[in-house]
Design a protein around this motif. Structure first.
Motif, short mmCIF file in Angstrom:
data_model
loop_
_atom_site.label_atom_id
_atom_site.label_comp_id
_atom_site.label_asym_id
_atom_site.label_seq_id
_atom_site.Cartn_x
_atom_site.Cartn_y
_atom_site.Cartn_z
N ARG A 1 0.84 -1.20 0.00
CA ARG A 1 0.00 0.00 0.00
C ARG A 1 0.87 1.26 0.00
NH1 ARG A 1 -5.07 1.80 0.87
NH2 ARG A 1 -5.82 -0.36 0.80
N ALA A 2 1.99 1.21 0.70
CA ALA A 2 2.91 2.36 0.76
C ALA A 2 3.83 2.42 -0.45
CB ALA A 2 3.75 2.29 2.02
N GLN A 3 3.76 1.39 -1.32
CA GLN A 3 4.59 1.30 -2.52
C GLN A 3 6.07 1.33 -2.16
OE1 GLN A 3 3.08 4.56 -4.96
NE2 GLN A 3 1.61 3.18 -5.96
N MET A 4 6.39 0.48 -1.16
CA MET A 4 7.77 0.34 -0.70
C MET A 4 8.10 -1.13 -0.58
SD MET A 4 7.91 3.09 2.46
CE MET A 4 7.53 4.82 2.24
N SER A 5 9.39 -1.42 -0.51
CA SER A 5 9.80 -2.78 -0.16
C SER A 5 9.50 -3.00 1.31
CB SER A 5 11.29 -2.97 -0.41
OG SER A 5 12.05 -2.20 0.52
N GLU A 6 9.40 -4.27 1.71
CA GLU A 6 9.10 -4.57 3.11
C GLU A 6 10.18 -4.01 4.03
OE1 GLU A 6 8.13 -8.65 3.87
OE2 GLU A 6 7.09 -8.86 1.95
N ARG A 7 11.42 -4.11 3.62
CA ARG A 7 12.51 -3.62 4.46
C ARG A 7 12.43 -2.10 4.62
NH1 ARG A 7 18.53 -5.53 3.18
NH2 ARG A 7 17.54 -7.48 3.85
N THR A 8 12.21 -1.40 3.49
CA THR A 8 12.12 0.06 3.56
C THR A 8 10.91 0.48 4.39
OG1 THR A 8 13.18 0.30 1.42
CG2 THR A 8 11.87 2.17 2.20
N PHE A 9 9.79 -0.21 4.21
CA PHE A 9 8.58 0.13 4.97
C PHE A 9 8.81 -0.03 6.46
CE2 PHE A 9 4.73 -1.23 7.16
CZ PHE A 9 3.90 -0.15 6.91
N ALA A 10 9.40 -1.15 6.86
CA ALA A 10 9.63 -1.39 8.29
C ALA A 10 10.55 -0.33 8.88
CB ALA A 10 10.22 -2.78 8.49
N ARG A 11 11.58 0.04 8.12
CA ARG A 11 12.50 1.08 8.60
C ARG A 11 11.80 2.42 8.72
NH1 ARG A 11 15.14 4.72 5.85
NH2 ARG A 11 14.74 3.67 3.86
N PRO B 1 5.14 -1.80 13.44
CA PRO B 1 3.75 -1.84 13.00
C PRO B 1 2.85 -2.64 13.93
CG PRO B 1 5.21 -2.14 11.12
CD PRO B 1 6.08 -2.18 12.36
N LEU B 2 3.32 -3.78 14.43
CA LEU B 2 2.50 -4.60 15.31
C LEU B 2 2.16 -3.86 16.60
CD1 LEU B 2 1.11 -7.24 16.07
CD2 LEU B 2 3.32 -8.08 16.91
N LYS B 3 3.15 -3.25 17.23
CA LYS B 3 2.90 -2.54 18.48
C LYS B 3 1.99 -1.33 18.24
CE LYS B 3 7.15 -3.92 20.88
NZ LYS B 3 8.43 -3.43 21.47
N TRP B 4 2.21 -0.64 17.13
CA TRP B 4 1.42 0.54 16.83
C TRP B 4 -0.05 0.18 16.63
CZ3 TRP B 4 -1.69 2.67 13.06
CH2 TRP B 4 -1.87 4.06 13.10
N VAL B 5 -0.31 -0.83 15.83
CA VAL B 5 -1.70 -1.19 15.55
C VAL B 5 -2.37 -1.78 16.80
CG1 VAL B 5 -1.41 -3.58 14.73
CG2 VAL B 5 -3.20 -2.12 13.75
N THR B 6 -1.61 -2.47 17.63
CA THR B 6 -2.18 -3.00 18.87
C THR B 6 -2.63 -1.86 19.78
OG1 THR B 6 -0.84 -5.02 18.79
CG2 THR B 6 -1.74 -4.39 20.93
N THR B 7 -1.81 -0.82 19.88
CA THR B 7 -2.19 0.35 20.68
C THR B 7 -3.45 1.00 20.13
OG1 THR B 7 0.10 0.78 21.34
CG2 THR B 7 -1.44 2.62 21.49
N GLN B 8 -3.53 1.15 18.81
CA GLN B 8 -4.72 1.75 18.20
C GLN B 8 -5.96 0.89 18.45
OE1 GLN B 8 -4.51 4.85 17.01
NE2 GLN B 8 -2.35 4.69 17.60
#
Length: 317
Positions: free
Chosen positions: A236-246, A256-263
């Motif tokens: 969706r962000a049009q990035m590689s997985e590594r770039t997105f995670a960074r 991402p996991l911690k962020w979405v859990t908080t939301q």
């Protein structure tokens, strides 16, 4: 109930950090459904001007006697030093002993350290000061990375903006997320950032970056009930997985996991307060899927089970 709030000013007080406490607790927002706070600004020299850290002066109209029955005592940043006025330290010790909440912004934590109130207790301060603070108060358990630490009746926060996060967290804890959200909306700040996020992020204002993930974050919140995987979000962000995670960690200070859990916990809190949905339905609506997962994450983040939280804060008739 959080009703009376007293703020202690000392010489070289930082005006912005004082302003954080005044903005959250000192303004009358009863027209927006926020309960009124009895806000008192105190010092050892009431009515007399004192120097600030920004070459100006400020006057506290009340004396330290206002701390004796305050529900919350706020301590804004001030010059870091080895000794502080013993009258202030004694007042804080008495307040802590009777169960009052003490909240520091940035270097205000040094005052609690000098009072001996952080021995063996977790706390934080601005990342520039954590090493020096640990040396000065070696029995305190300093976390240099987080935005704020909630240790029951003592809440310590990192620099400036983290003080806003800590104050809104306390309002949410004591008065519910609806009140905290109303205050945040009037302040035009995010209603909740998890205290466990890193203090320093590479892009403190993501919206200013052409490569910002803000549209993806907004989409995640709008679609909080569905599964979110890093591969799908990266596409969706049009990035590689590594770039997105960074980039995600750089912009939000967490994964991402911690962020979405908080939301999802935030969404569950709102549903518990404002609806009569059953726990299973709330688990589905907030993206946890099962009541067991909701209870696990809710208790870990909020500190109490969902049903206990609902009994305290439900406003739905």
């Amino acid at each position: 109930m959080l009703q009376k709030v007293a703020v202690v000013l000392m010489e070289d007080v930082a005006l912005f950090e004082f302003g954080v406490l005044a903005e959250v607790f000192g303004l009358d927002r009863t027209d927006d459904g926020v309960p009124p706070f009895d806000f008192k600004v105190c010092s050892t020299t009431p009515g007399k001007s004192m120097e600030t850290s920004t070459h100006s002066q400020v006057i506290a109209p009340y004396g330290l006697e206002e701390l004796e029955d305050a529900d919350l005592i706020g301590i804004p940043a001030t010059t870091r030093r080895l000794e502080y006025d013993e009258r202030v330290l004694d007042a804080l010790r008495r307040a802590e002993a009777r169960g009052a909440i003490l909240l520091t912004v940035c270097s205000g934590v040094y005052v609690l350290g000098a009072a001996g109130l952080l021995d063996g207790r977790p706390c934080t301060t601005h990342w520039r000061y954590t090493e020096g603070f640990q040396q000065q108060y070696p029995t305190a358990k300093v976390d240099p990375d987080v935005l704020f630490v909630d240790d029951g009746n003592i809440i310590t926060s990192a620099g400036t903006a983290a003080g806003i996060d800590a104050c809104l967290h306390l309002v949410r804890r004591e008065l519910g997320s609806a009140v905290a959200t109303r205050i945040a909306r009037r302040m035009v700040v995010p209603p909740q950032r998890d205290g466990g996020q890193r203090q320093y992020v590479d892009v403190p204002v993501p919206e200013s970056s052409g490569e910002s993930l803000q549209p993806v974050l907004d989409w995640m919140v709008d679609n909080i009930s569905i599964d979110h995987t890093v591969p799908a979000l990266a596409r969706r962000a049009q990035m590689s997985e590594r770039t997105f995670a960074r980039r995600f960690v750089a912009e939000t200070g967490t994964t991402p996991l911690k962020w979405v859990t908080t939301q999802r916990v935030l969404r569950a809190r709102t549903l518990l307060e404002q609806t009569r949905m059953g726990i299973e339905q709330i688990a589905s609506e907030s993206g946890f899927g099962t009541a067991a997962l909701l209870r696990h994450h809710f208790r870990r983040v909020v500190g109490v089970p969902p049903q206990d939280y609902r009994r305290t804060f439900q406003t739905a008739s």
